[in-house]
Write an enzyme that holds these catalytic residues in place. Structure first.
Site, PDB file in Angstrom:
ATOM      1  CD  GLU A  12      -0.091   1.184   3.201  1.00 56.75           C
ATOM      2  OE1 GLU A  12      -0.815   2.132   2.912  1.00 56.75           O
ATOM      3  OE2 GLU A  12       0.840   1.257   3.998  1.00 56.75           O
ATOM      4  CD  GLN A 102      -2.373   1.705  16.550  1.00 58.13           C
ATOM      5  OE1 GLN A 102      -2.191   1.892  15.361  1.00 58.13           O
ATOM      6  NE2 GLN A 102      -3.448   1.095  17.000  1.00 58.13           N
ATOM      7  CG  HIS A 290     -10.210  -0.291   9.931  1.00 57.37           C
ATOM      8  ND1 HIS A 290      -9.476   0.011   8.795  1.00 57.37           N
ATOM      9  CD2 HIS A 290     -11.476   0.137   9.692  1.00 57.37           C
ATOM     10  CE1 HIS A 290     -10.269   0.600   7.916  1.00 57.37           C
ATOM     11  NE2 HIS A 290     -11.481   0.691   8.430  1.00 57.37           N
ATOM     12  CG  LEU A 291      -9.468  -5.366  16.213  1.00 56.95           C
ATOM     13  CD1 LEU A 291      -8.627  -4.380  17.000  1.00 56.95           C
ATOM     14  CD2 LEU A 291     -10.741  -5.728  16.983  1.00 56.95           C
ATOM     15  CB  ALA A 292      -7.849  -7.858  10.697  1.00 55.58           C
ATOM     16  CG  ASP A 293      -3.478  -2.970   9.476  1.00 55.92           C
ATOM     17  OD1 ASP A 293      -2.397  -3.580   9.516  1.00 55.92           O
ATOM     18  OD2 ASP A 293      -3.581  -1.798   9.087  1.00 55.92           O
ATOM     19  CD  GLN A 294      -4.136  -0.145  13.659  1.00 56.74           C
ATOM     20  OE1 GLN A 294      -3.113  -0.055  14.315  1.00 56.74           O
ATOM     21  NE2 GLN A 294      -4.364   0.605  12.595  1.00 56.74           N
ATOM     22  CG  HIS A 320      -3.082  -0.322   5.841  1.00 57.80           C
ATOM     23  ND1 HIS A 320      -2.560  -0.480   7.099  1.00 57.80           N
ATOM     24  CD2 HIS A 320      -2.854   0.969   5.507  1.00 57.80           C
ATOM     25  CE1 HIS A 320      -2.042   0.670   7.518  1.00 57.80           C
ATOM     26  NE2 HIS A 320      -2.213   1.567   6.572  1.00 57.80           N
TER      27      HIS A 320
END
Length: 353
Positions: A12, A102, A290-294, A320
């Site tokens: 990305e 983060q 988004h949670l899967a990424d973070q 991402h």
């Protein structure tokens, strides 16, 4: 020690490669050499928000950074020893406080004592997780690894004015005398509660009413049931607008957010949010996109430190997330495998053989 060499144009091609690279460098002690920073963006190179991440990393580990200047597309970061302590970071131009947090959180999760991080800047930004997401969705998962993470919002800050403030208190595993322990998260479990809220500090209340009415019509939520809410505004907040949906399941809480914009009607903002929620509900994955990424990096650290594999399912693997997986596998001795399962995707992180 062999440097961690990253190409910022990969996948990305945004700031996530930089932030993950800095975090990996700090936790492993490997120098970081990153080129073509944010090559996939209209304005490549380091912006003020990304410089804030670099400066925060330097402060937390006493490191050195070459190329840490506006618009630079190359950075050489040499980490020192991570130091627990009290830190305060101010992010200019309403850059996201949460993205800076983060960047340094993985290192402070493994530090030798408690830390407090005070951040000022943006708390509800485009292209960044809002405070509500970190507090309700992300932090509870981090605590399941054995790390203490408490977040306190002092004032919301919206782009472009900023002015938000928050405090993060981090108790690493060294302080709790518990090992960093990976957890599987394959099912979200039954839905226990769901609600929407409209934040409109500095704007007319009519905007919130229209957004919530449109959200309620589409989701079947009502004011009478308490599922449609307008939280009070804190002093000196705004102006800004965010419409947020929270879904509390037995094993995970998901938070979805859409920011209001001048060219969008209240009804359009609500429709965008509902589309996000419905996409998640159509899936069987435990985590949203988004949670899967973070969640990937904290879980990978637990796998690395424990030597035990862990899995989670998610509704979608974005570009991402795929880029983050590739970066993590370059920086840690782990393998990240992504496979489709029924109405979801599964992410498995294994110690490298």
């Amino acid at each position: 020690m062999k440097p961690l060499t990253l190409d910022g144009s990969t996948g990305e091609g945004g700031g996530q490669i930089l932030r993950t690279g800095l975090a990996l460098s700090m936790v492993t002690g490997r120098p970081l050499h990153i080129t073509r920073i944010r090559a996939g963006r209209p304005k490549p190179g380091l912006m003020r928000q990304h410089l804030a991440c670099v400066q925060a990393a330097v402060a937390v580990c006493g490191g050195q950074a070459e190329g840490a200047e506006l618009n630079s597309q190359t950075l050489v970061f040499t980490p020192g020893a991570v130091r627990a302590g009290d830190y305060r970071f101010q992010i200019a131009t309403a850059g996201s406080c949460l993205l800076v947090l983060q960047t340094v959180l993985p290192a402070l999760m493994l530090a030798d004592g408690d830390s407090q991080v005070q951040l000022s800047g943006g708390t509800h930004n485009p292209m960044a997780p809002p405070f509500d997401f970190l507090e309700r969705a992300f932090a509870p998962l981090v605590r399941r690894l054995g790390v203490g993470l408490e977040l306190q919002l002092q004032r919301r800050g919206f782009y472009p004015a900023g002015g938000g403030e928050l405090v993060a208190r981090i108790t690493p595993t060294s302080a709790t005398m518990q090992p960093l322990a990976p957890v599987d998260l394959l099912e979200r479990g039954p839905l226990h509660n769901a609600w929407g809220e409209a934040l409109v500090p500095g704007l007319t209340r009519n905007i919130a009413t229209r957004e919530l009415e449109a959200l309620g019509q589409r989701m079947g939520w009502t004011f009478e049931s308490g599922q449609l809410r307008q939280p009070p505004t804190r002093q000196n907040e705004g102006p800004g607008n965010a419409l947020i949906a929270t879904l509390e399941h037995a094993h995970v809480t998901e938070v979805f957010c859409q920011l209001g914009e001048r060219h969008l009607s209240a009804e359009q903002v609500a429709k965008r949010l509902v589309d996000e929620v419905r996409a998640y509900q159509r899936s069987s994955g435990a985590l949203g996109p988004h949670l899967a990424d973070q969640w990937m990096l904290p879980l990978a650290l637990a796998v690395w430190r424990s030597g035990r594999a862990a899995r989670y399912t998610c509704s979608e693997v974005t570009q991402h997330t795929a880029t983050n997986a590739q970066t993590i596998a370059l920086g840690l001795p782990v393998r990240v495998q992504i496979t489709p399962v029924e109405r979801a995707m599964q992410v498995e992180i294994q110690p490298a053989p």
